[in-house]
Design a protein around this motif. Structure first.
Motif, PDB file in Angstrom:
ATOM      1  N   PHE A 158      38.520  35.166  39.417  1.00 35.12           N
ATOM      2  CA  PHE A 158      38.595  36.359  40.258  1.00 35.12           C
ATOM      3  C   PHE A 158      39.912  36.419  41.035  1.00 35.12           C
ATOM      4  N   PHE A 159      40.501  35.238  41.292  1.00 35.45           N
ATOM      5  CA  PHE A 159      41.698  35.190  42.132  1.00 35.45           C
ATOM      6  C   PHE A 159      42.916  34.610  41.410  1.00 35.45           C
ATOM      7  N   TYR A 175      42.825  43.387  45.153  1.00 37.68           N
ATOM      8  CA  TYR A 175      42.195  42.216  45.749  1.00 37.68           C
ATOM      9  C   TYR A 175      40.804  42.553  46.294  1.00 37.68           C
ATOM     10  N   SER A 176      40.639  43.752  46.806  1.00 36.65           N
ATOM     11  CA  SER A 176      39.340  44.179  47.323  1.00 36.65           C
ATOM     12  C   SER A 176      38.286  44.157  46.220  1.00 36.65           C
ATOM     13  N   ARG A 177      38.658  44.629  45.035  1.00 36.56           N
ATOM     14  CA  ARG A 177      37.717  44.609  43.912  1.00 36.56           C
ATOM     15  C   ARG A 177      37.348  43.175  43.535  1.00 36.56           C
ATOM     16  N   ALA A 178      38.354  42.289  43.536  1.00 28.71           N
ATOM     17  CA  ALA A 178      38.096  40.888  43.218  1.00 28.71           C
ATOM     18  C   ALA A 178      37.190  40.253  44.273  1.00 28.71           C
ATOM     19  N   ASN A 179      37.414  40.616  45.510  1.00 23.61           N
ATOM     20  CA  ASN A 179      36.628  40.097  46.626  1.00 23.61           C
ATOM     21  C   ASN A 179      35.150  40.465  46.483  1.00 23.61           C
ATOM     22  N   ILE A 180      34.879  41.738  46.240  1.00 21.29           N
ATOM     23  CA  ILE A 180      33.498  42.200  46.081  1.00 21.29           C
ATOM     24  C   ILE A 180      32.841  41.535  44.879  1.00 21.29           C
ATOM     25  N   PRO A 225      42.304  31.773  51.024  1.00 25.30           N
ATOM     26  CA  PRO A 225      42.060  30.346  51.243  1.00 25.30           C
ATOM     27  C   PRO A 225      40.577  30.019  51.447  1.00 25.30           C
ATOM     28  N   GLU A 226      39.850  30.906  52.125  1.00 23.15           N
ATOM     29  CA  GLU A 226      38.424  30.668  52.351  1.00 23.15           C
ATOM     30  C   GLU A 226      37.635  30.764  51.046  1.00 23.15           C
TER      31      GLU A 226
END
Length: 266
Positions: A158-159, A175-180, A225-226
């Motif tokens: 995802f990242f 990045y928002s799409r990857a986050n969700i 990082p989290e």
């Protein structure tokens, strides 16, 4: 205001006919029992449209869950006629599905305005995010004990397109799409149908606020990082650490919304 337009079982019965014939034979001749066509059976005719109610409900709920209802301060309205045309059914199952969605808290019928997708207050959102933190931390715990190594490692995909040379804050939408997707994958990887069902009811609102906050520099800087820290704990099968990192990460979002919720639409 903008309108969202896109989006008989046969039970076995014990055969005791021989017993009935034996009993009748000991009695005086009686009038023949009426056949099924003649009997007064309390059967209500099934309306052709009633079978579409649940299908319409599922389709509308799925469409609502995919909406980004917090991207604008304007209310999101649903048009009954448009929904009927899009789903290819009459308005009757649409109205029934809307009633079910209203009972579930997804929509609200506003007199003289129409059907509005329900948005939560800041305090309600904070409460939902905290609930998600609890559910996701349990998902992380389960993943360390049941998930396959290759499935955990796949979370890094995802990242993979982000790092020092390609900062998330420079590609916020991507990045928002990857986050969700990452957070949904955590829940799914737990292989717990109950966790999946519970988070589905929170997804619309928690996802909306994740998308609103991810573009803020103070959130984006710590997000990657989290995420990677959670994955590292999962790969190490460190149950307590994975659970803590997943919980703390989402509680951080709750704290941010509580502190800055009023600023998100400005």
């Amino acid at each position: 205001m903008w309108y969202a337009k896109n989006f008989p079982v046969n039970n076995p019965v014990k055969d005791d006919s021989h017993r009935r014939r034996f009993v009748v034979s000991l009695r005086k001749p009686t009038k023949a029992l009426p056949n099924m066509a003649e009997a007064d059976i309390a059967i209500v005719r099934i309306a052709p449209e009633s079978s579409f109610k649940n299908k319409a409900y599922d389709a509308l709920k799925e469409a609502i869950l995919k909406m980004d209802i917090y991207s604008t301060p304007e209310p999101v309205m649903l048009d009954e006629r448009a929904l009927s045309e899009r789903l290819g059914v009459s308005r009757t199952p649409i109205r029934e599905a809307i009633a079910m969605l209203e009972q579930d808290g997804f929509v609200k019928t506003v007199p003289r305005r129409g059907i509005m997708v329900v948005r939560r207050t800041k305090s309600e959102i904070v409460d939902m995010i905290r609930a998600w933190a609890a559910l996701e931390s349990m998902a992380a715990r389960l993943i360390t004990t049941t998930a396959r190594k290759k499935d955990i490692t796949a979370l890094r995909d995802f990242f993979k397109d982000f790092g020092k040379d390609r900062l998330p804050e420079d590609h916020v939408e991507e990045y928002s799409r990857a986050n969700i997707a990452f957070h949904q994958a955590l829940i799914s990887l737990s292989e717990s149908p109950v966790l999946v069902d519970l988070t589905n009811d929170l997804l619309l609102h928690v996802r909306g606020y994740r998308q609103l906050t991810i573009g803020r520099k103070d959130r984006t800087a710590t997000s990657l990082p989290e995420h990677l820290g959670i994955i590292e704990a999962l790969e190490a099968r460190d149950t307590e650490l994975a659970e803590k990192r997943a919980r703390d990460h989402t509680l951080g979002l709750a704290a941010y919304v509580e502190a800055h919720g009023q600023e998100l639409f400005t």
